[in-house]
Scaffold this motif. Structure first.
Motif, PDB file in Angstrom:
ATOM      1  N   SER A  50     -47.003  -0.556-104.831  1.00 15.70           N
ATOM      2  CA  SER A  50     -46.006   0.509-104.752  1.00 15.70           C
ATOM      3  C   SER A  50     -45.151   0.505-106.021  1.00 15.70           C
ATOM      4  CB  SER A  50     -45.113   0.307-103.527  1.00 15.70           C
ATOM      5  OG  SER A  50     -44.258  -0.806-103.729  1.00 15.70           O
ATOM      6  N   ASP A  51     -44.509   1.635-106.309  1.00 17.97           N
ATOM      7  CA  ASP A  51     -43.648   1.730-107.493  1.00 17.97           C
ATOM      8  C   ASP A  51     -42.517   0.709-107.432  1.00 17.97           C
ATOM      9  OD1 ASP A  51     -45.192   3.787-108.496  1.00 17.97           O
ATOM     10  OD2 ASP A  51     -43.878   5.376-107.752  1.00 17.97           O
ATOM     11  N   LEU A  52     -41.923   0.552-106.259  1.00 16.54           N
ATOM     12  CA  LEU A  52     -40.841  -0.417-106.093  1.00 16.54           C
ATOM     13  C   LEU A  52     -41.336  -1.829-106.407  1.00 16.54           C
ATOM     14  CD1 LEU A  52     -37.962  -1.170-105.125  1.00 16.54           C
ATOM     15  CD2 LEU A  52     -38.929  -1.345-102.825  1.00 16.54           C
ATOM     16  N   CYS A  53     -42.524  -2.161-105.942  1.00 14.68           N
ATOM     17  CA  CYS A  53     -43.057  -3.506-106.155  1.00 14.68           C
ATOM     18  C   CYS A  53     -43.509  -3.709-107.598  1.00 14.68           C
ATOM     19  CB  CYS A  53     -44.179  -3.790-105.176  1.00 14.68           C
ATOM     20  SG  CYS A  53     -43.603  -3.874-103.457  1.00 14.68           S
ATOM     21  N   CYS A  54     -43.831  -2.653-108.295  1.00 17.32           N
ATOM     22  CA  CYS A  54     -44.138  -2.761-109.724  1.00 17.32           C
ATOM     23  C   CYS A  54     -42.919  -3.318-110.445  1.00 17.32           C
ATOM     24  CB  CYS A  54     -44.542  -1.412-110.292  1.00 17.32           C
ATOM     25  SG  CYS A  54     -44.780  -1.404-112.088  1.00 17.32           S
ATOM     26  N   SER A  55     -41.769  -2.781-110.134  1.00 15.20           N
ATOM     27  CA  SER A  55     -40.528  -3.259-110.731  1.00 15.20           C
ATOM     28  C   SER A  55     -40.264  -4.714-110.353  1.00 15.20           C
ATOM     29  CB  SER A  55     -39.364  -2.373-110.262  1.00 15.20           C
ATOM     30  OG  SER A  55     -38.137  -2.911-110.672  1.00 15.20           O
ATOM     31  N   ASP A  98     -46.871  -0.192-117.370  1.00 12.63           N
ATOM     32  CA  ASP A  98     -46.308   0.961-116.644  1.00 12.63           C
ATOM     33  C   ASP A  98     -44.785   0.867-116.578  1.00 12.63           C
ATOM     34  OD1 ASP A  98     -48.743   2.090-116.168  1.00 12.63           O
ATOM     35  OD2 ASP A  98     -48.712   1.807-113.989  1.00 12.63           O
ATOM     36  N   PHE A  99     -44.277  -0.320-116.277  1.00 18.51           N
ATOM     37  CA  PHE A  99     -42.837  -0.528-116.143  1.00 18.51           C
ATOM     38  C   PHE A  99     -42.130  -0.294-117.474  1.00 18.51           C
ATOM     39  CE2 PHE A  99     -38.995  -3.181-116.082  1.00 18.51           C
ATOM     40  CZ  PHE A  99     -38.375  -2.678-114.950  1.00 18.51           C
TER      41      PHE A  99
END
Length: 111
Positions: free
Chosen positions: A57-62, A106-107
């Motif tokens: 997920s995008d949140l977990c990427c961060s 990505d981040f």
């Protein structure tokens, strides 16, 4: 609160990896240095991405990037060394590195 959060992470990882022998000292080291930087759900999400090719997920990427490469490497190596997974350790470690490189790029590109 930290103890209950640690229990949740360990329980979720155990659910993901059925045969998972946990050394209390290793878990404490991972918790104290790495897992405090990410949510329990993201820890499980990151492991699932590496072991089961799920999507992060995008949140977990961060969270993954905040966790840091050393912590990511240590966590996945620890899990890949389990007896039920050791036969695929090389594959998991390669995937671990691919996941880190992809999501770190990505981040950085979005910040």
């Amino acid at each position: 609160a930290q103890g209950s959060l640690l229990f949740i992470v360990v329980a979720l990882v155990c659910a993901l990896v059925p045969v998972f022998s946990i050394d209390e000292g290793e878990v404490k080291t991972l918790w104290d240095t790495c897992l405090v930087k990410i949510t329990p759900m993201c820890a499980v999400n990151i492991i699932a991405v590496v072991l089961r090719n799920e999507t992060l997920s995008d949140l977990c990427c961060s969270d993954l990037v905040k966790e840091g490469k050393l912590c990511h490497d240590t966590l996945i190596k620890y899990i890949a060394d389990r007896p039920s997974l050791i036969a695929h350790e090389t594959e998991y470690l390669k995937k671990r590195d691919e996941v880190w490189n992809h999501y770190e790029n990505d981040f950085q590109n979005t910040n």
